[in-house]
Motif scaffolding. Structure first.
Motif, short mmCIF file in Angstrom:
data_model
loop_
_atom_site.label_atom_id
_atom_site.label_comp_id
_atom_site.label_asym_id
_atom_site.label_seq_id
_atom_site.Cartn_x
_atom_site.Cartn_y
_atom_site.Cartn_z
N SER A 1 4.52 10.07 -5.68
CA SER A 1 4.37 9.52 -4.33
C SER A 1 4.73 8.05 -4.35
O SER A 1 4.48 7.35 -5.33
CB SER A 1 2.94 9.72 -3.82
N PHE B 1 -3.59 12.36 6.03
CA PHE B 1 -3.78 10.94 6.34
C PHE B 1 -5.18 10.70 6.88
O PHE B 1 -5.62 11.41 7.80
CB PHE B 1 -2.74 10.50 7.37
N SER C 1 -2.02 17.45 1.27
CA SER C 1 -1.85 16.03 1.55
C SER C 1 -2.15 15.77 3.02
O SER C 1 -1.77 16.55 3.89
CB SER C 1 -0.41 15.61 1.22
N TRP D 1 -3.72 7.51 2.50
CA TRP D 1 -3.08 8.80 2.24
C TRP D 1 -3.81 9.51 1.10
O TRP D 1 -4.19 8.89 0.10
CB TRP D 1 -1.61 8.63 1.87
N ASN E 1 -3.39 12.74 -1.56
CA ASN E 1 -2.53 13.75 -2.17
C ASN E 1 -3.39 14.58 -3.12
O ASN E 1 -3.60 14.19 -4.27
CB ASN E 1 -1.37 13.11 -2.94
N TYR F 1 5.39 6.52 3.94
CA TYR F 1 4.86 7.14 2.72
C TYR F 1 5.71 8.36 2.39
O TYR F 1 6.24 9.01 3.29
CB TYR F 1 3.41 7.56 2.96
N LYS G 1 2.87 10.65 14.21
CA LYS G 1 3.37 10.93 12.87
C LYS G 1 4.73 11.61 12.95
O LYS G 1 4.92 12.54 13.74
CB LYS G 1 2.37 11.82 12.12
N GLY H 1 -4.03 9.66 -4.18
CA GLY H 1 -3.52 9.03 -2.96
C GLY H 1 -3.44 7.52 -3.07
O GLY H 1 -3.71 6.92 -4.12
#
Length: 414
Positions: free
Chosen positions: A271, A84, A82, A173, A175, A357, A142, A319
Motif C-alpha cells: 500500500s 476508510f 480494506s 485507511w 488494510n 491511497y 470516494k 493501514g
C-alpha cells in the motif's frame, strides 16, 4: 477492463472492478473492499483481504436478532478487507453530534453509489460513491479506480465540511489481511522509522505482549512486557496475543508505504500514498503507518464464539492514517501530536480536502525478495522494491497522476 454491479445478499449490493491482473469487490455497506485478488504463481486466484468469520450478511446489525454478539456495532457486523475510517478511529463514544461510531461513520454506514464507468483517456474503470452526516454537515466522496496492466486499486477521498465550525477528525485507511495470503513466515516492512505502543485498554478483551505506552526505533527489537524484545517484521503463528503499534512517516518522504510479503507464495501486498513532502495545497496528510497484530488475542465476541473463549481470528491490519493510536477522537484536540506529527486533521468551514491511497497485490519473480527489501524507489512506470542487487517491480502510477485527472473531470460535473 470490466466493471459491474451485483447483489451479494438480500439488500447487500456491491461493485466488481477488474483488469487482467487483479479483481476488486467493493460493498456498499461500509465501502468495504472485500476482495483484492490476483493470480498466484502456483495458479489459482488468491484474495489478500480478511473476511472475518463473524461477518454478518443481513440488512444491518439492528435487524439481526443476535445483535448483542456484535456488541450492536454496525462496523463489526459488516467489517471486511480494506476500508476508510472517518471522523473517528477508535472505540465508539457519545458526542454533541450523537454517537461517534467505532472506527468511524464511514465504516459503519451505507455508501450511495453515484456513478460508475470507464475512462476514455486512460482506459481504466472507476466508481464514485458518497456518504454524508446530515447532522454534523459533512460529506465524504470516494472515487475508486483500476488502470490497465497495473495490479493496483487506487482510491481518492474528498471530504467537505459544510458546517460553520472547524471539523477535527481522524482520517485512517485500514488494510485487513487474512488467510490464505497471511500466514506465519510472512515478512513486514513500512516507511516509518520511529514507533509507539498504546495502553493495554485500547481493545476490548485483548491480551497483549508488547510493553505499553513506549517508543522504539527498531521494530525488529520491540520491547516486551516480560522483558526482552521481539522482531515484529516476522509474522508468527497464532500466539494468543493482539497488539497495536503506530509509526511516524518521515517528514521528508515523497512516498509513504507499507508492505506484507509471503515468501512461500511469492506474493507482495504493497500500500502507498503521497508522503509529507509530496502534499499539494488541498491534500490532507497521512502521518502514520499502523499495524494491528491480531494473532489470536481477543477473548470477547465476535472474535471469540463466547465471552472468555478462544479467539477465532488470525489477521493483520497494515493501514495508514492520521490518528492517535486507536484512542479515537474522544480526548483529541486539534493540536494533539505524537512522535512529532499531528494525530488529527482540521477541515475549515466550506473547505474540501483530499486524500489519495492505493493498494497493490502482485506476484514477484526474484525469490530473494522473500527475505524482505531494503529500499523503495519511485520510477516513471512504477515502484521498485530493492534488496542489494535484487529487486521486484510493481507497475503503478505512484504519483496518482491518472487518478487526479479523472477526479478533476468527474468532480467538474458536480
Amino acid at each position: 477492463m470490466d466493471i459491474r454491479r451485483l447483489r451479494l445478499w438480500e439488500s447487500r449490493n456491491a461493485t466488481v472492478l477488474s483488469n487482467d491482473l487483479i479483481r476488486v469487490l467493493l460493498e456498499d455497506q461500509g465501502g468495504m473492499a472485500l476482495e483484492l485478488s490476483a493470480i498466484a504463481p502456483q495458479g489459482g486466484r488468491l484474495n489478500a483481504h480478511l473476511i472475518p468469520h463473524y461477518r454478518g450478511t443481513g440488512t444491518s446489525v439492528f435487524s439481526d436478532e443476535n445483535a448483542d454478539y456484535w456488541k450492536n456495532s454496525p462496523y463489526l457486523y459488516q467489517k471486511g478487507g480494506s476500508y476508510f475510517s472517518f471522523p473517528n478511529y477508535g472505540p465508539a463514544y457519545e458526542s454533541e453530534q450523537g454517537t461517534q461510531e467505532q472506527s468511524g461513520l464511514t465504516a459503519s454506514s451505507y455508501w450511495m453509489v453515484e456513478r460508475y464507468g470507464t475512462d476514455p483517456e486512460f482506459g481504466g474503470v472507476w466508481l464514485m460513491s458518497m456518504v454524508r452526516n446530515r447532522k454534523a454537515r459533512w460529506m465524504v466522496r470516494k472515487i475508486d479506480m483500476l488502470l490497465p496492466n497495473q495490479p493496483v486499486h487506487y482510491t481518492a477521498i474528498f471530504i467537505t465540511n459544510n458546517a460553520q465550525d472547524d471539523l477535527v477528525a481522524n482520517t485512517t485507511w485500514n488494510n485487513e489481511l487474512g488467510s490464505p495470503f497471511l500466514e506465519s513466515g510472512c515478512v513486514l516492512n513500512a516507511s516509518a522509522n520511529l514507533w509507539a505502543t498504546g495502553s493495554d485498554t485500547q481493545f476490548i478483551g485483548a491480551t497483549s505482549r508488547l510493553l505499553p505506552e513506549t517508543q522504539f526505533e527498531d521494530w525488529k527489537k520491540a520491547p516486551l512486557k516480560e522483558g526482552g524484545t521481539v522482531d515484529l517484521t516476522e509474522v508468527p503463528p497464532p500466539i494468543g496475543k493482539t497488539d497495536f503499534i503506530t509509526g511516524v512517516v518521515p517528514r521528508t518522504a515523497n512516498l509513504g508505504w507499507a508492505s506484507v510479503i509471503n515468501p512461500r507464495q511469492q506474493m507482495v501486498y504493497f500500500s502507498f500514498f503521497p508522503g509529507p513532502a509530496a502534499l499539494e495545497e488541498d491534500m490532507l496528510p497521512i502521518n502514520f503507518n499502523n499495524f494491528l497484530f491480531d494473532y489470536g488475542g481477543r477473548s470477547e465476541t465476535p472474535w471469540a464464539f463466547y465471552s472468555g473463549g478462544m479467539s477465532q481470528q488470525y489477521s493483520l491490519n497494515c493501514g495508514s492514517g492520521t490518528n492517535h493510536l486507536y484512542n479515537g477522537l474522544k480526548e483529541a484536540q486539534s493540536s494533539d501530536a505524537i512522535l512529532g506529527a499531528e494525530t488529527t486533521v482540521t477541515i475549515h468551514p466550506g473547505e474540501t480536502k483530499s486524500l489519495y491511497y492505493a493498494s497493490a497485490f502482485a506476484p514477484y519473480d526474484n525469490n530473494r525478495i522473500g527475505g524482505n527489501f531494503y529500499t523503495v524507489e519511485q520510477v516513471v512506470e512504477g515502484i521498485v522494491l530493492k534488496r542489494t542487487k535484487s529487486y521486484a517491480f510493481i507497475p503503478a502510477d505512484s504519483t496518482f497522476h491518472c487518478l487526479k485527472l479523472l477526479c478533476k473531470r468527474l468532480l467538474a460535473g458536480e
